[in-house]
Design a protein around this motif. Structure first.
Motif, mmCIF file in Angstrom:
data_model
loop_
_atom_site.group_PDB
_atom_site.id
_atom_site.type_symbol
_atom_site.label_atom_id
_atom_site.label_comp_id
_atom_site.label_asym_id
_atom_site.label_seq_id
_atom_site.Cartn_x
_atom_site.Cartn_y
_atom_site.Cartn_z
ATOM 1 N N ARG A 1 96.488 11.990 23.235
ATOM 2 C CA ARG A 1 97.386 12.266 22.112
ATOM 3 C C ARG A 1 96.696 12.219 20.745
ATOM 4 O O ARG A 1 97.120 12.905 19.823
ATOM 5 C CB ARG A 1 98.553 11.278 22.134
ATOM 6 C CG ARG A 1 99.578 11.567 23.221
ATOM 7 C CD ARG A 1 100.662 10.507 23.261
ATOM 8 N NE ARG A 1 100.112 9.204 23.626
ATOM 9 C CZ ARG A 1 100.851 8.098 23.658
ATOM 10 N NH1 ARG A 1 102.123 8.135 23.326
ATOM 11 N NH2 ARG A 1 100.298 6.941 24.011
ATOM 12 N N ARG A 2 95.651 11.410 20.610
ATOM 13 C CA ARG A 2 94.940 11.327 19.325
ATOM 14 C C ARG A 2 93.514 11.847 19.449
ATOM 15 O O ARG A 2 92.658 11.527 18.631
ATOM 16 C CB ARG A 2 94.913 9.870 18.834
ATOM 17 C CG ARG A 2 96.268 9.232 18.653
ATOM 18 C CD ARG A 2 97.043 9.817 17.512
ATOM 19 N NE ARG A 2 96.392 9.621 16.223
ATOM 20 C CZ ARG A 2 96.922 9.982 15.061
ATOM 21 N NH1 ARG A 2 98.088 10.571 15.029
ATOM 22 N NH2 ARG A 2 96.280 9.770 13.937
ATOM 23 N N ASN A 3 93.270 12.645 20.455
ATOM 24 C CA ASN A 3 91.921 13.152 20.713
ATOM 25 C C ASN A 3 91.752 14.506 20.030
ATOM 26 O O ASN A 3 92.359 15.500 20.435
ATOM 27 C CB ASN A 3 91.706 13.271 22.227
ATOM 28 C CG ASN A 3 90.262 13.570 22.585
ATOM 29 O OD1 ASN A 3 89.599 14.362 21.931
ATOM 30 N ND2 ASN A 3 89.774 12.932 23.636
ATOM 31 N N GLY A 4 90.907 14.539 18.996
ATOM 32 C CA GLY A 4 90.696 15.762 18.228
ATOM 33 C C GLY A 4 89.581 16.654 18.733
ATOM 34 O O GLY A 4 89.266 17.670 18.117
ATOM 35 N N GLY A 5 88.951 16.283 19.866
ATOM 36 C CA GLY A 5 87.907 17.141 20.431
ATOM 37 C C GLY A 5 86.577 16.427 20.576
ATOM 38 O O GLY A 5 86.513 15.206 20.707
ATOM 39 N N GLY A 6 85.503 17.205 20.530
ATOM 40 C CA GLY A 6 84.162 16.647 20.713
ATOM 41 C C GLY A 6 83.248 17.645 21.395
ATOM 42 O O GLY A 6 83.363 18.858 21.180
ATOM 43 N N PHE A 7 82.370 17.143 22.251
ATOM 44 C CA PHE A 7 81.376 17.980 22.914
ATOM 45 C C PHE A 7 82.042 18.877 23.964
ATOM 46 O O PHE A 7 82.757 18.392 24.845
ATOM 47 C CB PHE A 7 80.323 17.113 23.611
ATOM 48 C CG PHE A 7 79.307 16.513 22.675
ATOM 49 C CD1 PHE A 7 78.065 17.110 22.486
ATOM 50 C CD2 PHE A 7 79.585 15.350 21.975
ATOM 51 C CE1 PHE A 7 77.135 16.558 21.636
ATOM 52 C CE2 PHE A 7 78.664 14.787 21.110
ATOM 53 C CZ PHE A 7 77.426 15.393 20.934
ATOM 54 N N LEU A 8 81.773 20.188 23.879
ATOM 55 C CA LEU A 8 82.299 21.120 24.878
ATOM 56 C C LEU A 8 81.751 20.793 26.256
ATOM 57 O O LEU A 8 82.474 20.855 27.260
ATOM 58 C CB LEU A 8 81.936 22.556 24.497
ATOM 59 C CG LEU A 8 82.319 23.642 25.505
ATOM 60 C CD1 LEU A 8 83.824 23.693 25.711
ATOM 61 C CD2 LEU A 8 81.786 25.004 25.052
ATOM 62 N N SER A 9 80.472 20.416 26.336
ATOM 63 C CA SER A 9 79.864 20.088 27.626
ATOM 64 C C SER A 9 80.577 18.924 28.293
ATOM 65 O O SER A 9 80.747 18.891 29.522
ATOM 66 C CB SER A 9 78.379 19.751 27.435
ATOM 67 O OG SER A 9 78.214 18.676 26.521
ATOM 68 N N GLU A 10 81.021 17.950 27.475
ATOM 69 C CA GLU A 10 81.751 16.811 28.033
ATOM 70 C C GLU A 10 83.131 17.228 28.521
ATOM 71 O O GLU A 10 83.627 16.711 29.526
ATOM 72 C CB GLU A 10 81.880 15.699 26.990
ATOM 73 C CG GLU A 10 80.614 14.911 26.772
ATOM 74 C CD GLU A 10 80.124 14.242 28.047
ATOM 75 O OE1 GLU A 10 80.891 13.519 28.699
ATOM 76 O OE2 GLU A 10 78.954 14.463 28.406
ATOM 77 N N ALA A 11 83.762 18.150 27.827
ATOM 78 C CA ALA A 11 85.076 18.646 28.250
ATOM 79 C C ALA A 11 84.977 19.321 29.618
ATOM 80 O O ALA A 11 85.818 19.106 30.494
ATOM 81 C CB ALA A 11 85.634 19.624 27.217
ATOM 82 N N VAL A 12 83.937 20.126 29.802
ATOM 83 C CA VAL A 12 83.742 20.820 31.085
ATOM 84 C C VAL A 12 83.459 19.811 32.193
ATOM 85 O O VAL A 12 84.051 19.871 33.279
ATOM 86 C CB VAL A 12 82.597 21.856 30.975
ATOM 87 C CG1 VAL A 12 82.310 22.480 32.339
ATOM 88 C CG2 VAL A 12 82.952 22.938 29.962
ATOM 89 N N SER A 13 82.556 18.867 31.929
ATOM 90 C CA SER A 13 82.209 17.859 32.940
ATOM 91 C C SER A 13 83.398 16.976 33.272
ATOM 92 O O SER A 13 83.632 16.631 34.436
ATOM 93 C CB SER A 13 81.042 16.995 32.444
ATOM 94 O OG SER A 13 79.891 17.773 32.214
ATOM 95 N N LEU A 14 84.159 16.595 32.249
ATOM 96 C CA LEU A 14 85.282 15.693 32.462
ATOM 97 C C LEU A 14 86.380 16.367 33.271
ATOM 98 O O LEU A 14 86.974 15.752 34.167
ATOM 99 C CB LEU A 14 85.815 15.218 31.117
ATOM 100 C CG LEU A 14 86.788 14.049 31.157
ATOM 101 C CD1 LEU A 14 86.540 13.107 29.992
ATOM 102 C CD2 LEU A 14 88.216 14.551 31.121
ATOM 103 N N ALA A 15 86.653 17.630 32.982
ATOM 104 C CA ALA A 15 87.650 18.353 33.779
ATOM 105 C C ALA A 15 87.213 18.408 35.241
ATOM 106 O O ALA A 15 88.042 18.367 36.158
ATOM 107 C CB ALA A 15 87.839 19.768 33.225
ATOM 108 N N GLY A 16 85.887 18.461 35.452
ATOM 109 C CA GLY A 16 85.355 18.510 36.807
ATOM 110 C C GLY A 16 85.592 17.251 37.619
ATOM 111 O O GLY A 16 85.457 17.277 38.846
ATOM 112 N N LEU A 17 85.942 16.147 36.953
ATOM 113 C CA LEU A 17 86.252 14.918 37.684
ATOM 114 C C LEU A 17 87.540 15.057 38.489
ATOM 115 O O LEU A 17 87.789 14.287 39.414
ATOM 116 C CB LEU A 17 86.403 13.738 36.722
ATOM 117 C CG LEU A 17 85.168 13.325 35.920
ATOM 118 C CD1 LEU A 17 85.524 12.179 34.979
ATOM 119 C CD2 LEU A 17 84.028 12.914 36.850
ATOM 120 N N PHE A 18 88.352 16.066 38.130
ATOM 121 C CA PHE A 18 89.663 16.212 38.759
ATOM 122 C C PHE A 18 89.819 17.492 39.577
ATOM 123 O O PHE A 18 90.876 17.725 40.162
ATOM 124 C CB PHE A 18 90.747 16.157 37.683
ATOM 125 C CG PHE A 18 90.679 14.917 36.832
ATOM 126 C CD1 PHE A 18 91.093 13.699 37.323
ATOM 127 C CD2 PHE A 18 90.191 14.978 35.532
ATOM 128 C CE1 PHE A 18 91.024 12.546 36.541
ATOM 129 C CE2 PHE A 18 90.118 13.840 34.740
ATOM 130 C CZ PHE A 18 90.535 12.622 35.250
#
Length: 329
Positions: free
Chosen positions: A157-174
């Protein structure tokens, strides 16, 4: 606690008992524009990396740092705040988790639900040894499993973004492989970012909490997991709607270099646009919640669409891929 909001170093929280809170001159949502050491000259920090700003503010105990601040409550004002350094935490918190006993619909028992709060998609540049959001999240999921969690809520809810590479890797956890985001450049070329790791950290029930403050990488993760039918999106009717990437381009006109001033001019321009695996953009519209909750945020001008001359929503062809039927049990 500091965060980067579109290039502006913004104070999100004042730590109780810390020197910033003790000076009584700073408040949450104030923006730090310049930093000076003692009585030295100010250094402009707009569009500077948050880690560099932290280095400027940190220093030996009992020394003085001055901040040139734009007050959040009165943006037309400018204040100089003098702070005597002491032990203080300047960077935003890392991912954290709690577990809660939730009543079952039948009412005869409770079941444990893990809640993970992720303030940003933090990571490390090549060659740096820093904490990564994906690694921290995977570790927390493991601990929640050990505690018997039957479902997980990821709070963005308060996450404004960050590293695109982390977004891709993190989505991959699920998910066990598949597209996460498409990136379109100014030349029209489209790059598809996939998760190729079949390992899943969590295969059970998953919900994401979002708000109008969930932006950029948060929207990529929420939209991708929604496209994969992997998570239920709960919160404000839609997220922030920031589906673009900007870059600072230095103006290299010859006459600029003849100026005696150390200041140089630059232009911040949009160079890329994000699209979900389905081909829809997150620009302006954001990610629409599966379960919308009433919120005052709906009436506040805090979304991308509220900005003047915001780029319009559009779409491109979706990514063709196959997901095993038995993937999510």
């Amino acid at each position: 606690v500091l965060t980067d909001e579109d290039g502006f170093c913004t104070i999100k929280e004042l730590l109780p008992g810390g020197p910033a809170e003790a000076c009584r001159e700073l408040e949450p949502e104030d923006v730090i524009l310049k930093v000076a050491q003692g009585d030295g000259d100010f250094v402009e920090v707009v569009n500077m990396k948050l880690s560099k700003i932290v280095e400027l503010i940190k220093g030996p105990k009992a020394t003085v740092v001055r901040l040139f601040v734009k007050p959040g409550k009165n943006p037309s004002d400018r204040n100089t705040v003098r702070i005597t350094r002491d032990r203080i935490k300047l960077t935003a918190n890392l991912a954290s988790a709690t577990i809660h006993e939730v009543p079952a619909p039948e009412g005869d028992r409770t079941f444990p639900i893990g809640v993970i709060e992720l303030p940003s998609f933090y990571g490390a540049a090549p060659g740096e040894a820093k904490a990564k959001a994906t690694d921290d999240l995977e570790e927390l999921i493991g601990k929640l499993k050990d505690l018997g969690a039957e479902g997980i809520v990821l709070d963005l809810r308060r996450n404004g973004g960050g590293f695109l590479s982390e977004a891709v890797s993190l989505a991959g956890l699920f998910i066990s492989r598949g597209p996460v985001v498409q990136v379109k450049s100014t030349d029209g070329k489209i790059r598809k970012k996939f998760d190729f790791n079949p390992k899943m950290a969590w295969e059970g029930p998953l919900a994401l909490l979002v708000s109008r403050y969930s932006a950029s990488a948060s929207e990529i993760v929420a939209g991708a997991l929604q496209n994969h039918k992997r998570a239920l999106i709960i919160g404000d009717k839609a997220t922030h709607g920031k589906g673009t990437v900007q870059s600072m381009i230095e103006m290299n006109a010859p006459y600029l270099y003849a100026l005696k001033s150390d200041k140089r001019s630059a232009a911040k321009i949009t160079i890329q646009k994000y699209y979900l695996p389905s081909g829809t953009s997150t620009q302006n519209i954001g990610v629409v919640a599966d379960v919308p909750m009433p919120s005052i945020n709906e009436f506040l001008p805090i979304g991308e669409a509220d900005l003047p001359y915001a780029m319009k929503w559009d779409e491109i062809p979706g990514v063709n891929y196959r997901r095993p039927v038995e993937e999510f049990r």
